[in-house]
Design an enzyme around this catalytic site. Structure first.
Site, PDB file in Angstrom:
ATOM      1  N   ASP A   1      -2.822   9.531   3.471  1.00  0.00           N
ATOM      2  CA  ASP A   1      -2.154   8.792   2.564  1.00  0.00           C
ATOM      3  C   ASP A   1      -2.508   8.933   1.335  1.00  0.00           C
ATOM      4  O   ASP A   1      -3.602   9.521   0.982  1.00  0.00           O
ATOM      5  CB  ASP A   1      -2.498   7.312   2.991  1.00  0.00           C
ATOM      6  CG  ASP A   1      -1.726   6.151   1.970  1.00  0.00           C
ATOM      7  OD1 ASP A   1      -0.880   6.647   1.456  1.00  0.00           O
ATOM      8  OD2 ASP A   1      -2.046   4.879   2.182  1.00  0.00           O
TER       9      ASP A   1
ATOM     10  N   CYS B   1       2.323   8.148   5.658  1.00  0.00           N
ATOM     11  CA  CYS B   1       3.285   7.065   5.645  1.00  0.00           C
ATOM     12  C   CYS B   1       4.143   7.059   4.593  1.00  0.00           C
ATOM     13  O   CYS B   1       5.364   6.486   4.592  1.00  0.00           O
ATOM     14  CB  CYS B   1       2.439   5.742   5.478  1.00  0.00           C
ATOM     15  SG  CYS B   1       1.337   5.837   3.855  1.00  0.00           S
TER      16      CYS B   1
ATOM     17  N   ARG C   1      10.321   3.318  11.464  1.00  0.00           N
ATOM     18  CA  ARG C   1      10.300   2.194  10.943  1.00  0.00           C
ATOM     19  C   ARG C   1      11.487   1.152  11.154  1.00  0.00           C
ATOM     20  O   ARG C   1      11.166   0.039  11.568  1.00  0.00           O
ATOM     21  CB  ARG C   1      10.129   2.257   9.242  1.00  0.00           C
ATOM     22  CG  ARG C   1       8.815   3.010   8.906  1.00  0.00           C
ATOM     23  CD  ARG C   1       7.544   2.228   8.877  1.00  0.00           C
ATOM     24  NE  ARG C   1       7.703   0.796   8.258  1.00  0.00           N
ATOM     25  CZ  ARG C   1       7.369   0.418   7.038  1.00  0.00           C
ATOM     26  NH1 ARG C   1       7.090   1.440   6.200  1.00  0.00           N
ATOM     27  NH2 ARG C   1       7.448  -0.599   6.611  1.00  0.00           N
TER      28      ARG C   1
ATOM     29  N   GLN D   1       3.749  -0.154   9.324  1.00  0.00           N
ATOM     30  CA  GLN D   1       3.643   1.203   9.245  1.00  0.00           C
ATOM     31  C   GLN D   1       2.910   1.664  10.414  1.00  0.00           C
ATOM     32  O   GLN D   1       3.346   2.542  11.115  1.00  0.00           O
ATOM     33  CB  GLN D   1       2.859   1.541   7.958  1.00  0.00           C
ATOM     34  CG  GLN D   1       2.629   2.966   7.817  1.00  0.00           C
ATOM     35  CD  GLN D   1       4.127   3.788   7.574  1.00  0.00           C
ATOM     36  OE1 GLN D   1       4.828   3.350   6.549  1.00  0.00           O
ATOM     37  NE2 GLN D   1       4.078   4.895   8.366  1.00  0.00           N
TER      38      GLN D   1
ATOM     39  N   HIS E   1      -1.334  -2.651   6.519  1.00  0.00           N
ATOM     40  CA  HIS E   1       0.280  -2.375   6.688  1.00  0.00           C
ATOM     41  C   HIS E   1       0.694  -2.247   8.181  1.00  0.00           C
ATOM     42  O   HIS E   1       0.995  -1.222   8.574  1.00  0.00           O
ATOM     43  CB  HIS E   1       0.337  -0.969   5.814  1.00  0.00           C
ATOM     44  CG  HIS E   1       1.896  -0.706   5.547  1.00  0.00           C
ATOM     45  ND1 HIS E   1       2.776  -1.607   5.655  1.00  0.00           N
ATOM     46  CD2 HIS E   1       2.371   0.505   4.828  1.00  0.00           C
ATOM     47  CE1 HIS E   1       3.982  -0.865   5.325  1.00  0.00           C
ATOM     48  NE2 HIS E   1       3.726   0.258   4.665  1.00  0.00           N
TER      49      HIS E   1
HETATM   50  N1  NVA Z   1      -1.731   2.884   0.582  1.00  0.00           N
HETATM   51  C1  NVA Z   1      -0.553   2.971   0.210  1.00  0.00           C
HETATM   52  C2  NVA Z   1       0.500   2.882   1.078  1.00  0.00           C
HETATM   53  C3  NVA Z   1       2.131   2.970   0.551  1.00  0.00           C
HETATM   54  C4  NVA Z   1       3.042   2.790   1.598  1.00  0.00           C
HETATM   55  C5  NVA Z   1      -0.278   1.751  -1.050  1.00  0.00           C
HETATM   56  O1  NVA Z   1      -0.716   0.676  -0.853  1.00  0.00           O
HETATM   57  O2  NVA Z   1       0.109   2.132  -2.002  1.00  0.00           O
HETATM   58  N1   CP Z   2       5.558   3.950   3.882  1.00  0.00           N
HETATM   59  C1   CP Z   2       5.880   3.021   3.203  1.00  0.00           C
HETATM   60  O1   CP Z   2       5.752   1.527   3.146  1.00  0.00           O
HETATM   61  O2   CP Z   2       6.939   3.171   2.323  1.00  0.00           O
HETATM   62  P1   CP Z   2       7.445   2.220   0.978  1.00  0.00           P
HETATM   63  O3   CP Z   2       6.272   1.888   0.080  1.00  0.00           O
HETATM   64  O4   CP Z   2       8.578   3.128   0.290  1.00  0.00           O
HETATM   65  O5   CP Z   2       8.158   0.963   1.414  1.00  0.00           O
END
Ligand code: NVA
Ligand code: CP
Length: 303
Positions: free
Chosen positions: A221, A261, A289, A130, A127
């Protein structure tokens, strides 16, 4: 050559720092511009999103461009037609693709077949957008990347990008994960190579106290990421002891800041008390962001 951003390692440390400093400036100015005038960006989402979708749409609008949101049910990427066909349609009409996907290989395929830049809006592997906002937040608070960042919990997409970016930026990074939830070995190998150059110390342990010791920033997270919902009960059991709470923060530096995040599952990976405390910088991360994404677009479309 087109510039993709699929991994934090797609930019050099030097360019990443420049981009973050630019983002801080854009934030101060509440910047509006015309650099994307006449340009359109497709936003493909295979999963839900609040922050990523909104900040990308707003960033594109503030730079004079036009975002086209393609919801999971709209194009049924790879189901209604192959990913490579979607890529070769979109690149005839739009100027960039931002995509949130289940499988990182989907991004690689989009990138291979589309002649336009592709940006990773979250995959199972990374990500990066992020992590960029998170490092902007660290820099705003600490004035340097030379800090210790500890990640407690699931060694997932967010942890991978943070580990790699730490290794690039000379940030010490420690990860504590439950047994059986080891980070991706290729990511660790790459991080160790980068750390050898930058001088950052990367530590991977199953002991949250060891990871949190003297940390300037403690990050967590969710234990169950999007797409892993069927494993939730097992994960909640396996991650007991890996919560960011005030007891764990006792081991960190006295000025420790807590990062997430979002979205957060209060009572699982983080307590309500810590989330709402003065140590929490989660909404600053979310705010940033917008600015790092603007900065990324300025870099991609410069000249
Ligand atoms: N690790 C989480 C991050 C969400 C922004 C996911 O992949 O759902
Ligand atoms: N942190 C983040 O990516 O949030 P969303 O899943 O809401 O985009």
């Amino acid at each position: 050559m087109k510039m993709d951003y699929l991994s934090v390692t797609d930019l050099t440390a030097e360019l990443t720092k420049k981009l973050i400093i630019k983002a801080i400036d854009l934030k101060k100015q509440n910047y509006r511009g015309n650099e994307l005038k006449g340009k359109t960006v497709a936003l493909i989402f295979e999963k839900p999103s609040l922050r990523t979708r909104t900040t990308f749409e707003v960033a594109i609008f503030h730079l004079g461009g036009y975002p086209i949101y393609l919801a999971p049910g709209d194009i049924k990427l790879g189901v209604r037609e192959p990913v490579k066909d979607v890529a070769r349609n979109l690149d005839k009409w739009v100027d960039a693709i931002v995509a949130r996907v289940f499988d990182h290989r989907t991004l690689l395929e989009l990138s291979e077949y589309a002649r336009i830049p592709v940006i990773n809006a979250l995959s199972d592997l990374e990500h990066p957008c992020q992590a960029l906002a998170d490092f902007m937040t660290i820099y705003e608070i600490a004035g340097t990347f030379d800090v210790k960042l500890s990640f407690i919990g699931d060694s997932n997409n967010v942890a991978n990008s943070l580990m790699l970016l730490s290794a690039m930026m000379g940030t010490d990074f420690s990860l504590a994960h439950p047994p059986g939830y080891e980070p991706d070995s290729l990511v660790v190998e790459k991080a160790l190579d980068l750390a050898a150059e930058s001088g950052s110390v990367i530590t991977i342990t199953t002991d949250p106290v060891e990871a949190a010791k003297h940390a300037d920033f403690v990050y967590t997270d969710v234990w169950t990421s999007m797409g892993q919902e069927s494993e939730r009960e097992k994960r909640v059991r396996d991650f007991q002891g890996y919560q960011v709470n005030s007891e764990l923060l006792e081991y960190a530096s006295k000025d420790v800041r807590v990062m997430h995040c979002l979205p957060a599952h209060r009572g699982e990976e983080i307590t309500e008390e810590v989330m709402e405390s003065e140590r929490s910088v989660v909404f600053q991360q979310a705010e940033n962001r917008l600015h790092t994404e603007k900065s990324l677009f300025l870099e991609i479309f410069k000249g």
